[in-house]
Motif scaffolding. Structure first.
Motif, PDB file in Angstrom:
ATOM      1  N   ASP A 160      23.640  29.968 -24.696  1.00 15.98           N
ATOM      2  CA  ASP A 160      22.189  29.852 -24.774  1.00 15.98           C
ATOM      3  C   ASP A 160      21.499  30.767 -23.772  1.00 15.98           C
ATOM      4  OD1 ASP A 160      22.241  27.962 -26.824  1.00 15.98           O
ATOM      5  OD2 ASP A 160      22.481  26.300 -25.412  1.00 15.98           O
ATOM      6  N   VAL A 161      22.067  30.864 -22.575  1.00 19.81           N
ATOM      7  CA  VAL A 161      21.511  31.753 -21.559  1.00 19.81           C
ATOM      8  C   VAL A 161      21.621  33.200 -22.008  1.00 19.81           C
ATOM      9  CG1 VAL A 161      21.844  32.640 -19.219  1.00 19.81           C
ATOM     10  CG2 VAL A 161      21.898  30.184 -19.634  1.00 19.81           C
ATOM     11  N   ARG A 162      22.778  33.541 -22.572  1.00 20.59           N
ATOM     12  CA  ARG A 162      22.980  34.910 -23.039  1.00 20.59           C
ATOM     13  C   ARG A 162      21.962  35.285 -24.109  1.00 20.59           C
ATOM     14  NH1 ARG A 162      28.199  34.701 -23.952  1.00 20.59           N
ATOM     15  NH2 ARG A 162      28.081  34.266 -26.178  1.00 20.59           N
ATOM     16  N   ARG A 163      21.671  34.350 -25.021  1.00 15.28           N
ATOM     17  CA  ARG A 163      20.690  34.633 -26.069  1.00 15.28           C
ATOM     18  C   ARG A 163      19.309  34.895 -25.479  1.00 15.28           C
ATOM     19  NH1 ARG A 163      23.797  31.036 -29.343  1.00 15.28           N
ATOM     20  NH2 ARG A 163      22.716  29.210 -28.507  1.00 15.28           N
ATOM     21  N   GLN A 164      18.952  34.151 -24.442  1.00 21.26           N
ATOM     22  CA  GLN A 164      17.644  34.374 -23.817  1.00 21.26           C
ATOM     23  C   GLN A 164      17.589  35.739 -23.139  1.00 21.26           C
ATOM     24  OE1 GLN A 164      15.064  31.417 -22.089  1.00 21.26           O
ATOM     25  NE2 GLN A 164      16.789  30.002 -22.015  1.00 21.26           N
TER      26      GLN A 164
ATOM     27  N   TYR B 115      16.758  36.861 -14.311  1.00 26.75           N
ATOM     28  CA  TYR B 115      16.625  37.304 -15.699  1.00 26.75           C
ATOM     29  C   TYR B 115      15.877  36.265 -16.531  1.00 26.75           C
ATOM     30  CZ  TYR B 115      20.277  40.724 -14.511  1.00 26.75           C
ATOM     31  OH  TYR B 115      21.004  41.730 -13.936  1.00 26.75           O
ATOM     32  N   LEU B 116      16.253  34.991 -16.373  1.00 26.14           N
ATOM     33  CA  LEU B 116      15.601  33.941 -17.145  1.00 26.14           C
ATOM     34  C   LEU B 116      14.138  33.804 -16.755  1.00 26.14           C
ATOM     35  CD1 LEU B 116      18.347  31.158 -17.297  1.00 26.14           C
ATOM     36  CD2 LEU B 116      17.733  32.835 -19.037  1.00 26.14           C
ATOM     37  N   ASP B 117      13.836  34.010 -15.478  1.00 22.60           N
ATOM     38  CA  ASP B 117      12.442  33.956 -15.043  1.00 22.60           C
ATOM     39  C   ASP B 117      11.653  35.093 -15.680  1.00 22.60           C
ATOM     40  OD1 ASP B 117      10.342  32.884 -13.052  1.00 22.60           O
ATOM     41  OD2 ASP B 117      10.403  35.029 -12.592  1.00 22.60           O
ATOM     42  N   TYR B 118      12.243  36.281 -15.750  1.00 21.70           N
ATOM     43  CA  TYR B 118      11.581  37.424 -16.380  1.00 21.70           C
ATOM     44  C   TYR B 118      11.281  37.123 -17.848  1.00 21.70           C
ATOM     45  CZ  TYR B 118      11.028  42.042 -18.510  1.00 21.70           C
ATOM     46  OH  TYR B 118      10.554  43.106 -19.232  1.00 21.70           O
TER      47      TYR B 118
ATOM     48  N   CYS C 231       8.745  28.427 -18.340  1.00 22.26           N
ATOM     49  CA  CYS C 231      10.198  28.457 -18.356  1.00 22.26           C
ATOM     50  C   CYS C 231      10.688  27.446 -19.388  1.00 22.26           C
ATOM     51  CB  CYS C 231      10.759  28.096 -16.982  1.00 22.26           C
ATOM     52  SG  CYS C 231      10.363  29.307 -15.716  1.00 22.26           S
ATOM     53  N   ALA C 232      11.463  27.936 -20.317  1.00 19.33           N
ATOM     54  CA  ALA C 232      11.972  27.054 -21.365  1.00 19.33           C
ATOM     55  C   ALA C 232      13.440  26.768 -21.128  1.00 19.33           C
ATOM     56  CB  ALA C 232      11.785  27.701 -22.734  1.00 19.33           C
ATOM     57  N   HIS C 233      13.881  25.564 -21.510  1.00 20.75           N
ATOM     58  CA  HIS C 233      15.306  25.245 -21.427  1.00 20.75           C
ATOM     59  C   HIS C 233      16.034  26.151 -22.405  1.00 20.75           C
ATOM     60  CE1 HIS C 233      19.070  23.020 -21.919  1.00 20.75           C
ATOM     61  NE2 HIS C 233      18.799  22.494 -20.750  1.00 20.75           N
ATOM     62  N   PRO C 234      17.207  26.676 -22.016  1.00 22.78           N
ATOM     63  CA  PRO C 234      17.927  27.575 -22.896  1.00 22.78           C
ATOM     64  C   PRO C 234      18.127  27.030 -24.306  1.00 22.78           C
ATOM     65  CG  PRO C 234      18.954  27.555 -20.738  1.00 22.78           C
ATOM     66  CD  PRO C 234      17.876  26.513 -20.720  1.00 22.78           C
ATOM     67  N   ALA C 235      18.311  25.734 -24.443  1.00 23.67           N
ATOM     68  CA  ALA C 235      18.567  25.170 -25.761  1.00 23.67           C
ATOM     69  C   ALA C 235      17.355  25.276 -26.668  1.00 23.67           C
ATOM     70  CB  ALA C 235      18.991  23.709 -25.640  1.00 23.67           C
ATOM     71  N   GLY C 236      16.168  25.500 -26.074  1.00 18.32           N
ATOM     72  CA  GLY C 236      14.960  25.572 -26.870  1.00 18.32           C
ATOM     73  C   GLY C 236      14.663  26.954 -27.363  1.00 18.32           C
ATOM     74  N   HIS C 237      15.545  27.884 -27.133  1.00 17.61           N
ATOM     75  CA  HIS C 237      15.304  29.255 -27.556  1.00 17.61           C
ATOM     76  C   HIS C 237      15.366  29.359 -29.076  1.00 17.61           C
ATOM     77  CE1 HIS C 237      15.318  33.597 -27.440  1.00 17.61           C
ATOM     78  NE2 HIS C 237      16.391  33.596 -28.214  1.00 17.61           N
TER      79      HIS C 237
END
Length: 255
Positions: free
Chosen positions: A128-132, A177-180, A190-196
């Motif tokens: 999920d993180v990788r997809r974001q 990266y996730l913050d960006y 900021c969204a939870h990775p699962a919500g992508h």
């Protein structure tokens, strides 16, 4: 990032890059000549990286190492014997990254965005993180690159630079990266990775399989974690950089 914002960012990338090229080209020509005279081999170095949506592309840099068979580590610590005399200065000043203006023009990269990883390390991120992270174009520079400008020196102090990079540096970079990505999403939250949501950042099955096959190369195996940070199958950590990397961690904006 919605379609309109992505188009505006792409237009700005092109405008700034085209404006900078007349100034950058003479310097790039001089650096290319210096690299060729300093050591045998081409002026440019190309390496496979993971881009937006999981698409693979070849990044351009000025060559900073002696020609070798590619059997060494894919990260570089300070004092690496492979680095040339010209390469040492280029890496210190970050001018080895100038040819990535080519990658911006080609649409593979942006001026600002998460730094593109090689497939082997990108495969270590939680799915999920990788997809974001891959929902946006990778960039020439970003906050993580600035905060870790002395990364090679930090890794040089480690007895196992690659393990230190994966277990200590990558989780900190991930947060940047996730913050960006979150600050450029709708609402800037900021969204939870699962919500992508599925979209331009989603990898197709072939791309996902290609990254998955890279997980076990080199002896490292990715495993999922509850806090979505990359981890290794072997939990041992090197302690040498804990203080330095913790200093960077404290500067990460809250998500």
């Amino acid at each position: 990032m919605n379609t309109r914002s992505a188009a505006a960012k792409r237009a700005m990338d092109l405008a700034l890059t085209l404006a900078a090229l007349p100034l950058a080209l003479p310097m790039m020509a001089a650096i290319a000549l210096w690299v060729r005279l300093d050591s045998p081999g081409p002026a440019l170095f190309r390496q496979q990286r993971v881009g937006r949506g999981g698409a693979l592309f070849r990044i351009h840099k000025f060559r900073t190492m002696h020609l070798h068979d590619g059997a060494g580590p894919q990260i570089t610590a300070g004092g690496d014997a492979r680095i040339t005399r010209a390469g040492s200065w280029l890496r210190r000043t970050k001018l080895d990254e100038l040819p990535q203006l080519i990658d911006v023009l080609r649409g593979d990269m942006s001026l600002v965005g998460p730094r593109p990883e090689v497939p082997r390390y990108m495969a270590l991120y939680d799915d999920d993180v990788r997809r974001q992270i891959l929902s946006v174009r990778p960039g020439i520079t970003d906050r993580a690159a600035i905060e870790f400008r002395d990364e090679e020196r930090l890794l040089a102090a480690s007895t196992d630079p690659e393990r230190t990079y994966v277990q200590q540096v990558m989780p900190v970079k991930q947060r940047y990266y996730l913050d960006y990505v979150a600050r450029r999403s709708v609402g800037g939250r900021c969204a939870h990775p699962a919500g992508h949501a599925a979209g331009a950042g989603e990898m197709n099955r072939g791309q996902a399989a290609g990254l998955a096959s890279a997980q076990t190369r080199g002896g490292y195996t990715a495993r999922p974690t509850h806090n979505h940070t990359p981890a290794l199958a072997h939990p041992a950590r090197t302690a040498m950089n804990t203080v330095a990397i913790s200093t960077v961690t404290h500067r990460i904006p809250p998500c």
